[in-house]
Design a protein around this motif. Structure first.
Motif, short mmCIF file in Angstrom:
data_model
loop_
_atom_site.label_atom_id
_atom_site.label_comp_id
_atom_site.label_asym_id
_atom_site.label_seq_id
_atom_site.Cartn_x
_atom_site.Cartn_y
_atom_site.Cartn_z
N PHE A 190 48.39 53.78 44.97
CA PHE A 190 48.33 55.24 44.89
C PHE A 190 48.66 55.72 43.48
N MET A 191 49.68 55.14 42.86
CA MET A 191 50.06 55.53 41.51
C MET A 191 48.97 55.19 40.51
N MET A 234 45.71 54.91 41.19
CA MET A 234 44.59 55.80 41.43
C MET A 234 44.86 57.20 40.87
N LEU A 235 46.10 57.61 40.90
CA LEU A 235 46.47 58.93 40.40
C LEU A 235 46.12 59.07 38.92
N ASN A 264 50.56 49.50 48.54
CA ASN A 264 49.97 50.83 48.79
C ASN A 264 50.56 51.87 47.84
N PHE A 265 51.85 51.78 47.58
CA PHE A 265 52.50 52.72 46.66
C PHE A 265 51.94 52.56 45.25
#
Length: 309
Positions: A126-127, A129-130, A122-123
């Motif tokens: 997120f990175m 997708m950022l 998940n981390f």
């Protein structure tokens, strides 16, 4: 009071009305699709027929739907234009090498993110997708490439765009929805580790999505000229699209007009226009030939890899 006969009559009339509406919709849709097909296909068709037409007919605007005065003179001149073949060589190298690196990095990023037992997924997701919404910009990117001493090297055309997060998400979703966990459990019982499971089971079952992202990456490398404008200054490293851009925008064609009479010089000038169309055809043929090889996987791969997850 409505009798059974009247009810059946209304039902038949309603069904007939719906069938009539469906026919109108299908006919209208069919006609619109034909119209759009000709609107989008005609420019490509015109380029092809113009490249095989007589240069004078193309210059005078007589070529519209069919070639006029079949001629291969433009292609004979293209064969003499050495920069085209230099660009061809460079682009083929960038496309093959770059696509292989893209596929390796995409699979290596997507596979761990698709496994439920990978705790920090998940981390990392997120990175990843950022980076799709925020980037450093052109100047910081150039400074990074320059500090890594990649300017004026083939790696400047490959490393900065070595992975696409969009393709990672497609591949990850495909792995999640198409590779059951029972296969991994069976492989572990047979003594296979994670790398063996990926290479021998996951990848052979993932040919559709791999074909799709390979096409995406290959077309991107083949059409890339902006990276060369920024990072490449040596002529021997420029890709085909850069030479094509110079040919189309700056009209740089190596046609010697010295010592020609006015009539011959005018014919050479008209030929330069036809050469432009011939170069477009020559630069597009490899991609057009590559697409049918992956077309059978295209719809399946993109749909399975994007609907869920």
């Amino acid at each position: 009071m409505v009798t059974g006969k009247d009810w059946r009559s209304k039902k038949v009339n309603g069904a007939g009305s719906m069938l009539h509406s469906d026919k109108i919709f299908d006919t209208t849709n069919f006609l619109l699709m034909i119209l759009f097909f000709f609107l989008f296909a005609w420019p490509l068709w015109f380029i092809v027929i113009a490249s095989f037409s007589d240069p004078a007919a193309v210059w005078n605007g007589k070529v519209v739907l069919l070639p006029k005065g079949f001629s291969l003179e433009a292609y004979r001149e293209i064969l003499k234009y050495k920069s085209i073949w230099l660009g061809y060589r460079n682009t083929i190298i960038y496309t093959i090498l770059g696509t292989l690196i893209n596929l390796v990095l995409t699979v290596c990023a997507a596979y761990p993110l698709s496994r439920k037992d990978f705790m920090p997924k998940n981390f990392f997701m997120f990175m990843f997708m950022l980076t799709m919404y925020f980037s450093g910009g052109l100047i910081p990117t150039y400074l990074v490439v320059s500090k890594l001493n990649l300017v004026n090297t083939i790696w400047a055309m490959i490393i900065p765009g070595a992975i696409s997060i969009y393709n990672v998400i497609i591949t990850r979703t495909y792995f999640m929805n198409s590779i059951p966990e029972s296969l991994e459990e069976a492989a572990e019982l047979d003594g296979a580790n994670s790398l063996q499971f990926l290479l021998r089971i996951v990848l052979p079952l993932s040919k559709p999505v791999i074909a799709v992202i390979a096409l995406y990456y290959a077309v991107g490398h083949w059409n890339d000229f902006f990276s060369a404008l920024i990072y490449i200054h040596k002529k021997e490293l420029l890709p085909l699209q850069t030479f094509l851009r110079d040919l189309l925008i700056q009209n740089q064609v190596n046609i010697d007009m010295t010592g020609l009479d006015p009539v011959a010089a005018e014919r050479k000038m008209k030929l330069a226009q036809t050469i432009k169309y011939g170069v477009i055809v020559v630069s597009s043929v490899p991609v057009l030939c590559f697409y049918p090889l992956v077309q059978k996987h295209f719809v399946k791969g993109i749909m399975i890899g994007s609907v869920k997850g």
